[in-house]
Design an enzyme around this catalytic site. Structure first.
Site, mmCIF file in Angstrom:
data_model
loop_
_atom_site.group_PDB
_atom_site.id
_atom_site.type_symbol
_atom_site.label_atom_id
_atom_site.label_comp_id
_atom_site.label_asym_id
_atom_site.label_seq_id
_atom_site.Cartn_x
_atom_site.Cartn_y
_atom_site.Cartn_z
ATOM 1 N N GLU A 22 0.999 -41.307 7.170
ATOM 2 C CA GLU A 22 0.130 -42.079 6.285
ATOM 3 C C GLU A 22 -0.823 -41.178 5.512
ATOM 4 O OE1 GLU A 22 0.387 -45.134 5.452
ATOM 5 O OE2 GLU A 22 2.006 -45.536 6.847
ATOM 6 N N HIS A 25 0.714 -39.617 2.378
ATOM 7 C CA HIS A 25 0.744 -40.479 1.192
ATOM 8 C C HIS A 25 -0.581 -40.363 0.426
ATOM 9 C CE1 HIS A 25 4.542 -42.260 2.102
ATOM 10 N NE2 HIS A 25 4.133 -42.939 3.164
#
Length: 230
Positions: A22, A25
């Protein structure tokens, strides 16, 4: 409680894999012009900032408990983290920027798998003890877990990373309607993982993913990092 060390190793490996996936990103989005994640405090390596109460805690917990009660073992796990917010319109090149941001998650997982394989080398040889055995288990689970996360997210189903990559690469008249499937993406994924195997005995997409992609990739990484036969 003999299962506790193995559970701790698996949980820690999953936490690292999901957190860095995550975060990748968010860092990629910031590098390409969108600082939304940073402004909202989500550009972080703190796992707690990426916890989704339902996807990270409730769903995996229910799956774990139900499978242990029914069969005494865990055959499949499924969950998700809180997605890092990305404003595609703020990217310098929204279409291809989205492709790069989506690809950053699986890319960091593959890099972590390679790192785990390299870190196995110092643990080889005589003088084994419980700590070294646990570290080896953690690194092997990190290798496999990161590859599972990478290849699963590369499935061409929005909102998975593979769906967003494909949507960005397709011509806009096709890609835009394709990306609108994102609202049904979670239902499609759940159907593939749980409903399809019940409707078609012997058809298990997740097991096929592991056998066809994850295990060969793990073997290739072990070979490339000097582990010979793996």
């Amino acid at each position: 409680m003999d299962w506790l060390p193995d559970f701790a190793a698996a949980a820690l490996a999953a936490i690292f894999a999901i957190t860095l996936h995550e975060a990748a990103h968010g860092y990629a989005a910031r590098a390409l012009g969108d600082d939304t994640a940073a402004r909202l405090g989500r550009l972080s390596l703190n796992p707690l900032r990426h916890v989704d109460p339902v996807g990270t805690l409730l769903v995996p917990g229910l799956l774990l408990i139900s499978q242990l009660l029914v069969s005494g073992r865990v055959d499949v796990m499924f969950g998700w983290a809180k997605p890092v917010p990305v404003d595609v319109e703020r990217l310098r090149n929204p279409r291809f920027g989205m492709v790069l941001v989506a690809a950053a998650g699986p890319a960091i997982n593959i890099a972590l798998a390679v790192l785990a394989a390299m870190l196995l080398h110092p643990l080889e040889g005589p003088g084994r003890d419980n700590l070294l055995d646990w570290l080896e288990s953690f690194l092997v689970l990190s290798l496999i877990g990161n590859l599972v996360l990478a290849f699963f997210n590369l499935l061409p189903i929005p909102p998975l990373d593979g769906g967003r990559i494909l949507g960005g690469l397709l011509p806009p008249p096709i890609g835009v309607p394709f990306l609108r499937l994102e609202r049904f993406g979670l239902l499609i994924v759940l159907g593939l993982l749980f409903l399809l195997p019940m409707l078609v005995p012997g058809l298990d997409p997740l097991r096929y993913l592991v056998r066809a992609l994850v295990l060969p990739a793990a073997q290739a990484i072990l070979n490339l990092t000097g582990h010979g036969g793996g």
